[in-house]
Design an enzyme around this catalytic site. Sequence first.
Site, PDB file in Angstrom:
ATOM      1  N   LYS A  96       0.503  -1.464   0.080  1.00 18.46           N
ATOM      2  CA  LYS A  96       0.356  -0.207  -0.051  1.00 18.46           C
ATOM      3  C   LYS A  96       0.849   1.313  -0.069  1.00 18.46           C
ATOM      4  CE  LYS A  96      -4.679   1.148  -0.129  1.00 18.46           C
ATOM      5  NZ  LYS A  96      -5.293   0.230  -0.500  1.00 18.46           N
ATOM      6  N   ASP A 128      -6.997   3.966  -4.414  1.00 17.99           N
ATOM      7  CA  ASP A 128      -7.820   4.036  -3.306  1.00 17.99           C
ATOM      8  C   ASP A 128      -8.448   5.090  -2.822  1.00 17.99           C
ATOM      9  OD1 ASP A 128      -7.790   1.638  -0.819  1.00 17.99           O
ATOM     10  OD2 ASP A 128      -7.124   4.246   0.302  1.00 17.99           O
TER      11      ASP A 128
HETATM   12  P1  NDP Z   1     -13.268   7.818  -2.470  1.00 15.78           P
HETATM   13  O1  NDP Z   1     -11.728   8.405  -2.211  1.00 15.78           O
HETATM   14  O2  NDP Z   1     -13.107   7.072  -4.099  1.00 15.78           O
HETATM   15  O3  NDP Z   1     -14.317   7.402  -2.288  1.00 15.78           O
HETATM   16  C1  NDP Z   1     -13.845   7.869  -0.650  1.00 15.78           C
HETATM   17  C2  NDP Z   1     -15.412   8.369  -0.018  1.00 15.78           C
HETATM   18  O4  NDP Z   1     -15.096   8.105   1.935  1.00 15.78           O
HETATM   19  C3  NDP Z   1     -16.055   9.861  -0.010  1.00 15.78           C
HETATM   20  O5  NDP Z   1     -17.629  10.117  -0.552  1.00 15.78           O
HETATM   21  C4  NDP Z   1     -14.969  10.525   1.409  1.00 15.78           C
HETATM   22  O6  NDP Z   1     -15.279  11.786   1.411  1.00 15.78           O
HETATM   23  C5  NDP Z   1     -15.471   9.616   2.537  1.00 15.78           C
HETATM   24  N1  NDP Z   1     -14.317   9.557   3.112  1.00 15.78           N
HETATM   25  C6  NDP Z   1     -13.063   9.342   3.099  1.00 15.78           C
HETATM   26  N2  NDP Z   1     -12.795   9.623   3.881  1.00 15.78           N
HETATM   27  C7  NDP Z   1     -13.420  10.171   5.590  1.00 15.78           C
HETATM   28  C8  NDP Z   1     -12.986  10.013   6.203  1.00 15.78           C
HETATM   29  N3  NDP Z   1     -12.945   9.921   6.738  1.00 15.78           N
HETATM   30  N4  NDP Z   1     -14.904  10.133   6.632  1.00 15.78           N
HETATM   31  C9  NDP Z   1     -15.966  10.493   6.706  1.00 15.78           C
HETATM   32  N5  NDP Z   1     -15.352  10.337   4.820  1.00 15.78           N
HETATM   33  C10 NDP Z   1     -14.737   9.464   4.137  1.00 15.78           C
HETATM   34  O7  NDP Z   1     -12.661   5.886  -2.172  1.00 15.78           O
HETATM   35  P2  NDP Z   1     -13.064   5.254  -2.461  1.00 15.78           P
HETATM   36  O8  NDP Z   1     -14.985   4.613  -2.425  1.00 15.78           O
HETATM   37  O9  NDP Z   1     -11.962   4.224  -3.267  1.00 15.78           O
HETATM   38  O10 NDP Z   1     -12.662   4.145  -0.920  1.00 15.78           O
HETATM   39  C11 NDP Z   1     -13.456   4.112   0.091  1.00 15.78           C
HETATM   40  C12 NDP Z   1     -12.959   2.908   0.613  1.00 15.78           C
HETATM   41  O11 NDP Z   1     -12.575   1.618  -0.163  1.00 15.78           O
HETATM   42  C13 NDP Z   1     -11.795   2.764   1.223  1.00 15.78           C
HETATM   43  O12 NDP Z   1     -11.809   2.488   3.030  1.00 15.78           O
HETATM   44  C14 NDP Z   1     -10.634   2.053   0.641  1.00 15.78           C
HETATM   45  O13 NDP Z   1      -9.331   1.615   1.126  1.00 15.78           O
HETATM   46  C15 NDP Z   1     -12.186   1.130   0.192  1.00 15.78           C
HETATM   47  N6  NDP Z   1     -10.931   0.299  -1.500  1.00 15.78           N
HETATM   48  C16 NDP Z   1     -11.557   0.584  -2.194  1.00 15.78           C
HETATM   49  C17 NDP Z   1     -11.391  -0.377  -3.465  1.00 15.78           C
HETATM   50  C18 NDP Z   1     -10.901   0.324  -4.956  1.00 15.78           C
HETATM   51  O14 NDP Z   1     -10.689   0.007  -5.376  1.00 15.78           O
HETATM   52  N7  NDP Z   1     -10.769   1.796  -5.182  1.00 15.78           N
HETATM   53  C19 NDP Z   1     -10.670  -1.608  -3.453  1.00 15.78           C
HETATM   54  C20 NDP Z   1     -10.691  -2.178  -2.235  1.00 15.78           C
HETATM   55  C21 NDP Z   1     -11.112  -1.526  -1.075  1.00 15.78           C
HETATM   56  P3  NDP Z   1     -14.984  12.961   0.822  1.00 15.78           P
HETATM   57  O15 NDP Z   1     -14.606  13.213  -0.315  1.00 15.78           O
HETATM   58  O16 NDP Z   1     -16.594  13.818   1.550  1.00 15.78           O
HETATM   59  O17 NDP Z   1     -13.797  13.254   1.670  1.00 15.78           O
HETATM   60  O1  2IT Z   2      -7.839  -1.699  -0.850  1.00 17.55           O
HETATM   61  C1  2IT Z   2      -7.565  -2.463  -2.063  1.00 17.55           C
HETATM   62  O2  2IT Z   2      -7.663  -3.304  -2.668  1.00 17.55           O
HETATM   63  C2  2IT Z   2      -7.176  -1.668  -3.711  1.00 17.55           C
HETATM   64  N1  2IT Z   2      -7.663  -0.472  -2.810  1.00 17.55           N
HETATM   65  C3  2IT Z   2      -7.514  -1.981  -4.465  1.00 17.55           C
HETATM   66  C4  2IT Z   2      -6.223  -2.719  -5.122  1.00 17.55           C
HETATM   67  C5  2IT Z   2      -5.752  -2.607  -6.431  1.00 17.55           C
HETATM   68  O3  2IT Z   2      -4.190  -3.169  -6.893  1.00 17.55           O
HETATM   69  O4  2IT Z   2      -6.321  -2.726  -6.869  1.00 17.55           O
END
Ligand code: NDP
Ligand code: 2IT
Length: 463
Positions: free
Chosen positions: A138, A178
């Site tokens: 990461k 992420d």
């Molecule tokens: P994005 O940046 O696309 O979206 C994140 C969302 O969560 C936004 O709506 C943001 O609001 C909100 N958010 C972030 N931090 C906070 C906080 N501290 N408190 C409240 N709301 C918060 O990220 P992703 O959708 O990609 O990621 C979301 C989660 O999924 C994370 O935990 C990530 O690690 C996990 N994940 C993502 C993957 C991927 O492929 N993208 C794969 C697997 C897991 P705001 O815009 O107001 O900050």
């Molecule tokens: O938490 C996760 O699994 C991710 N943010 C995606 C990682 C990846 O390599 O696609």
Amino acid sequence: MIKRAKSLKDIDIKAEIAKLKNENCAEDDVFFQAMEEVLLSIIPLFKSDKVFQANEKNAIVRRLITPDRVIKFKVTWFDDNQEIQVNTGYRVQFNNALGPYKGGLRFHPSVNEGILKFLGFEQILKNALTGLPIGGAKGGSDFDPRGKSDFEVMKFCTAFMKELYKHIGPRIDVPAGDIGVGGREIGYLFSEYKKMTSSFEGVLTGKPSFFGGSLARPEATGYGVVYFTRKMLELEGKETLEGKICTVSGAGNVALHAIEKLQQFGAIPVTCTDSKGTIYDARGVDLPLLKELKLVQRVSLEEYVKTHTEAQYIPVSKYPKGGHAVWDIPCYAAFPCATQNELTDVDAKNLIKNGCVSVTEGANMPSTKEAVHMMIDSGICLAPAKAANAGGVAVSSFEMSQNASMSKWTFDEVESRLEATMNEICETVSATAKEHGVEGNYVDGANIAGFKRVSEAMMAEAI
Ligand code: NDP
Ligand code: 2IT
């Protein structure tokens, strides 16, 4: 940093965790939380003398909880006022027993080494659960893309990659997105890598499809979360999602695509959240509007109620401390898809009181330790992140395959492989839990199955 435990039988695992906590800084709190959950889950494995002795000989636990390396670097860039800005960049290359280091990059002001160690550690076991040849890593930065111009984001990304490119490669370490890192950022990062190395190769995943990005990668995590839930409900003999009220947190990549797949399955997702507040739209979330606000305009969710006056906007400051409005809305299934520790003991109590049947973790470690115990004890089907959100990294691995063979799969082909992968992970986790005497406990099942895969590979390696 890590001293040898005398024994790893039940009580000593707990003592080892306590010792690690005392010896390290507070920054590592979330890393300890993630590690503790895994170590406590694998206790049933260590009840077998064979496994216990193999661990004593190979020091698997100590090797697993120590990253191979942590790379930390300075990132300097000019903002739109021609002022110099300084951020810190990181890459935690945790474990490559199963394949090249693989995992996302997070750009968020809260990013520090402890958060990236927790995410990298979870990623090892998640990637192992996919059955694909990928190790765990990461990275990221305390840079905040919110409120920055496109040009500033581009300048930051190119400055970040000027340092990171030395440490990555398609067979070495393959970053992805992420929080705060989507197609736009990956596109800028990729083009800088190409310039620095004069090489067009699959060094990042989640690329725009023009230059090698897999179709269905943007959708993969959220869709995968819903596929996993469908299979878990089926295995646990519960009713399907069709016609059911669902609550979702987040309004980013994972949340938007979870909402999309829930709607395709005939469910009614009624909420979404961002860091400032919650939208509750009892008729079901207007997804095209949400995509326009979050992906195009990049504005606060408060804007949603300007066009949908019948929906409710609940600012974070208006809800009592310790809990979150989104988990106080009655639902059949809940999907935390925003960030770590966003579902607390207060929230778990509300979900249980309101008769929630399943909670699927789309975000990484969204539930606190207390909430996890309360939900499992109450009989809620709890799908842990490292299994339920593995669809994103699985499709990243499909992207690596397509890039290596210079080929392009159709959207339908990628999606059907994603569906098969999520079903397989769910079945493995469920069967592993049963085999180790914790039937129905998907948290322990995922930790044991992931740990077994990676530890077997580590035992076959030379030191
Ligand atoms: P994005 O940046 O696309 O979206 C994140 C969302 O969560 C936004 O709506 C943001 O609001 C909100 N958010 C972030 N931090 C906070 C906080 N501290 N408190 C409240 N709301 C918060 O990220 P992703 O959708 O990609 O990621 C979301 C989660 O999924 C994370 O935990 C990530 O690690 C996990 N994940 C993502 C993957 C991927 O492929 N993208 C794969 C697997 C897991 P705001 O815009 O107001 O900050
Ligand atoms: O938490 C996760 O699994 C991710 N943010 C995606 C990682 C990846 O390599 O696609």
